[in-house]
Design an enzyme around this catalytic site. Structure first.
Site, PDB file in Angstrom:
ATOM      1  N   ARG A   1       0.878  -1.179   0.000  1.00 26.70           N
ATOM      2  CA  ARG A   1       0.000   0.000   0.000  1.00 26.70           C
ATOM      3  C   ARG A   1       0.911   1.222   0.000  1.00 26.70           C
ATOM      4  O   ARG A   1       1.709   1.417   0.911  1.00 26.70           O
ATOM      5  CB  ARG A   1      -0.927  -0.006   1.214  1.00 26.70           C
TER       6      ARG A   1
ATOM      7  N   ASN B   1      -6.945   8.157   2.749  1.00 25.28           N
ATOM      8  CA  ASN B   1      -6.572   7.549   4.024  1.00 25.28           C
ATOM      9  C   ASN B   1      -7.357   8.164   5.185  1.00 25.28           C
ATOM     10  O   ASN B   1      -7.486   9.387   5.283  1.00 25.28           O
ATOM     11  CB  ASN B   1      -5.077   7.772   4.276  1.00 25.28           C
ATOM     12  N   GLU B   2      -7.926   7.319   6.031  1.00 25.68           N
ATOM     13  CA  GLU B   2      -8.576   7.723   7.280  1.00 25.68           C
ATOM     14  C   GLU B   2      -9.322   9.054   7.114  1.00 25.68           C
ATOM     15  O   GLU B   2      -9.005  10.049   7.776  1.00 25.68           O
ATOM     16  CB  GLU B   2      -7.532   7.817   8.405  1.00 25.68           C
TER      17      GLU B   2
ATOM     18  N   HIS C   1      -8.686   0.129  10.029  1.00 25.43           N
ATOM     19  CA  HIS C   1      -7.338   0.277  10.578  1.00 25.43           C
ATOM     20  C   HIS C   1      -7.385  -0.098  12.054  1.00 25.43           C
ATOM     21  O   HIS C   1      -8.203   0.440  12.803  1.00 25.43           O
ATOM     22  CB  HIS C   1      -6.836   1.701  10.395  1.00 25.43           C
TER      23      HIS C   1
ATOM     24  N   TYR D   1      -5.493  -0.344  15.557  1.00 28.61           N
ATOM     25  CA  TYR D   1      -4.411  -0.002  16.475  1.00 28.61           C
ATOM     26  C   TYR D   1      -4.917  -0.254  17.891  1.00 28.61           C
ATOM     27  O   TYR D   1      -5.570  -1.260  18.136  1.00 28.61           O
ATOM     28  CB  TYR D   1      -3.948   1.438  16.241  1.00 28.61           C
TER      29      TYR D   1
ATOM     30  N   GLU E   1      -4.519  -1.150   7.652  1.00 24.01           N
ATOM     31  CA  GLU E   1      -3.370  -0.784   8.474  1.00 24.01           C
ATOM     32  C   GLU E   1      -3.530  -1.470   9.807  1.00 24.01           C
ATOM     33  O   GLU E   1      -4.663  -1.646  10.283  1.00 24.01           O
ATOM     34  CB  GLU E   1      -3.289   0.725   8.737  1.00 24.01           C
TER      35      GLU E   1
ATOM     36  N   TRP F   1       1.395  -1.475   9.112  1.00 25.05           N
ATOM     37  CA  TRP F   1       2.009  -0.145   9.120  1.00 25.05           C
ATOM     38  C   TRP F   1       3.277  -0.214   9.967  1.00 25.05           C
ATOM     39  O   TRP F   1       3.223  -0.604  11.115  1.00 25.05           O
ATOM     40  CB  TRP F   1       1.051   0.885   9.719  1.00 25.05           C
TER      41      TRP F   1
END
Length: 543
Positions: free
Chosen positions: A85, A162-163, A229, A231, A258, A288
């Site tokens: 990516r 992105n985001e 994503h 996290y 991610e 990531w």
């Protein structure tokens, strides 16, 4: 490159309870769709043109901030990845990646037998991050690249932005996302499109989860995949499996676009469950990130060196359910029976007609059994390289060079299958004097800061009536700041004095036009801003 605010939301304490209350998505029959081209979606799965499943196993690479690190694509391939990516910029926040640069990235992905997910990073945290751009602006950028992207449907997935929403009113994400998808389809794109979640990509308030069906049904082709994503919001197995299974049960395609494993001040992500669940459900994941983070604990490789994987890198590539054990090369490369033989190496270029801002290069042609379709000219600087221009012939003029500056160039040949030759020998040219004096404005701001370091941005504007062709920007830091990485130019620093020379894609600034430089730097206890800038020896006004 990812700031802490992009890693986790400001409020993490309510996450588990919020996710637990979200109702599963309803599953409805998928309406009839147009015939698929290349990578496409069918029955909630990402398939290749052959009809075989394609499960992404790869990493994110910060190309827009490190355009010279194209060797990274070959490095992640050698470690087993089947996808990369690639971070790009549409010019709203960072230096815009040109069509030539994007074509070069795609060619390198194909030469290294990788599927290429291209994403615009400028949208990150829209609504909460003041500098962020809109999905509509990102869609316009993709439309501007249509000539480069058409025909690459088997190799490229377009990740619109992105985001693209922060934590402020994340419900506002749905309509702009639908509008951006429709805009691309209306422009004739047949590629699989990827959309990121709000809440800095983590969807901890469940907006994408609740509205995924309406977004998917708005796509006239059905070739749309959702990206979550993961996290520190996702620090328990239940949260991870609940979220992924909600999409799978509804027949909606999803991947982990991610994810991070190292703990931070927000929590400790459960990367073991992320990777195990993705493998069990046959969903893609993209870690990531390869290297160059402002927060180095997220670097998979130290200083872009594949021989120096961090503990995070070892986990992603070589751990349980890791890339090396689970990645399968795309069928378009390994099973199609197509051409996999690269062209021969083109001749070492020679230079002529060298001016203060340009040089013409010529080289001997490469050969290929099925024909050479083009050449990629690159600028070489030590162990790194960056795209300069592309051409179908054996001659090219490189423009936008700085005066009285030495450059080294080399050439790759490529064929219709995307195979790329070995790099030619290099030629070094030194431009003449005569760079134009500049009427300019310079704006400086700190975009992120942490103990001992910060991220900054400089907007350089042409306030004159003629184009600036090649430039050198200089300033003096008031305190102990030192630039560690810079994108959009080539930086040198002696004491407090910083000099930045333009690179090919930022060298020309049209009247009333501007370019944006980004950088990271170290600092002491204070961080005062520079008070004066010069461009090609002329003072710039502060903007």
């Amino acid at each position: 490159m990812r700031s802490r605010t992009g890693i986790a939301p400001r409020v993490a304490v309510v996450i588990a309870s919020v996710l637990g209350l979200l109702a599963p998505l309803l599953s409805f029959a998928t309406p009839a769709r147009a015939a698929a081209t290349g990578l496409h979606i069918q029955n909630g799965r990402l398939l290749e043109a052959s009809g075989n499943d394609f499960v992404m196993r790869g990493v994110n690479h910060a190309h827009t901030w490190y355009p010279g690190r194209t060797q990274s694509l070959a490095d992640v391939k050698k470690l087993g990845a089947n996808t990369v990516r690639v971070v790009l910029s549409d010019g709203h926040r960072w230096t815009k990646n040109s069509a030539e640069d994007v074509a070069g990235v795609i060619a390198q992905c194909k030469a290294n037998r990788l599927i290429c997910v291209l994403e615009v990073h400028d949208t990150t945290g829209y609504g909460e991050e003041a500098a962020a751009g809109t999905l509509d602006h990102a869609a316009d950028y993709w439309i501007g690249l249509k000539d480069v992207l058409t025909g690459q449907e088997s190799y490229v997935i377009i990740n619109i932005g992105n985001e693209p929403w922060g934590n402020t009113n994340p419900a506002g994400w749905t309509e702009p996302t639908i509008a951006a998808v429709k805009k691309l389809r209306g422009a004739g794109f047949a590629h699989t499109i990827m959309v990121d979640a709000p809440n800095w990509g983590q969807d901890w308030q469940g907006v994408m989860r609740a509205n995924a069906r309406s977004v998917y049904d708005a796509d006239t082709t059905g070739n749309l995949i959702f990206s979550i994503h993961m996290y520190s919001v996702y620090d328990t197995a239940q949260e991870i499996t609940d979220y992924l299974n909600a999409f799978v049960s509804a027949g909606l395609p999803i991947l982990i676009g991610e994810f991070g494993g190292p703990p931070d001040q927000y929590g400790d992500p459960d990367e073991d469950t992320m990777m195990a669940a993705a493998q069990q459900l046959r969903l893609g994941y993209l870690a990531w990130s390869w290297s160059g983070n402002t927060d180095p604990i997220l670097d998979l490789a130290t200083d872009f060196d594949p021989a120096r994987l961090s503990s995070w890198g070892q986990r992603v590539f070589n751990g349980a359910n890791g890339i090396a054990a689970t990645s399968e090369e795309a069928d378009v490369y390994s099973s199609s029976g197509g051409d996999t033989t690269p062209p021969t190496t083109p001749g070492t270029p020679t230079a002529s007609a060298v001016t203060s801002s340009s040089a013409t290069l010529n080289w001997a042609a490469a050969t290929d059994a099925n024909g050479v379709t083009g050449y990629d000219v690159v600028r070489v600087s030590g162990a790194s390289e960056s795209a300069a221009t592309t051409t179908t012939g054996t001659s090219a003029t490189v423009t936008g060079l700085a005066p009285e500056t030495s450059y080294s160039f080399a050439v790759y040949a490529r064929d219709a299958a995307g195979n790329r030759s070995q790099r030619s020998g290099t030629v070094t040219v030194t431009t003449s004097s005569g760079g134009s004096s500049a009427a300019c404005g310079a704006g400086y701001r700190v975009t992120n800061e942490w103990p001992g370091g910060f991220q900054g941005e400089i907007v350089l504007r042409n306030t004159g009536s003629s184009a600036i062709n090649g430039w050198t920007l200089r300033w003096t830091f008031p305190d102990s700041q030192r630039v560690s990485n810079l994108w959009g130019g080539t930086a040198t620093q002696s004491g407090a004095e910083v000099s930045v020379a333009s690179v090919s894609y930022t060298a020309t600034i049209a009247p009333a036009g501007s370019v944006t430089l980004g950088f990271t730097a170290t600092k002491g206890g204070t961080n005062p801003s520079p008070t004066a800038f010069t461009l090609n020896g002329s003072a710039c006004s502060l903007i």
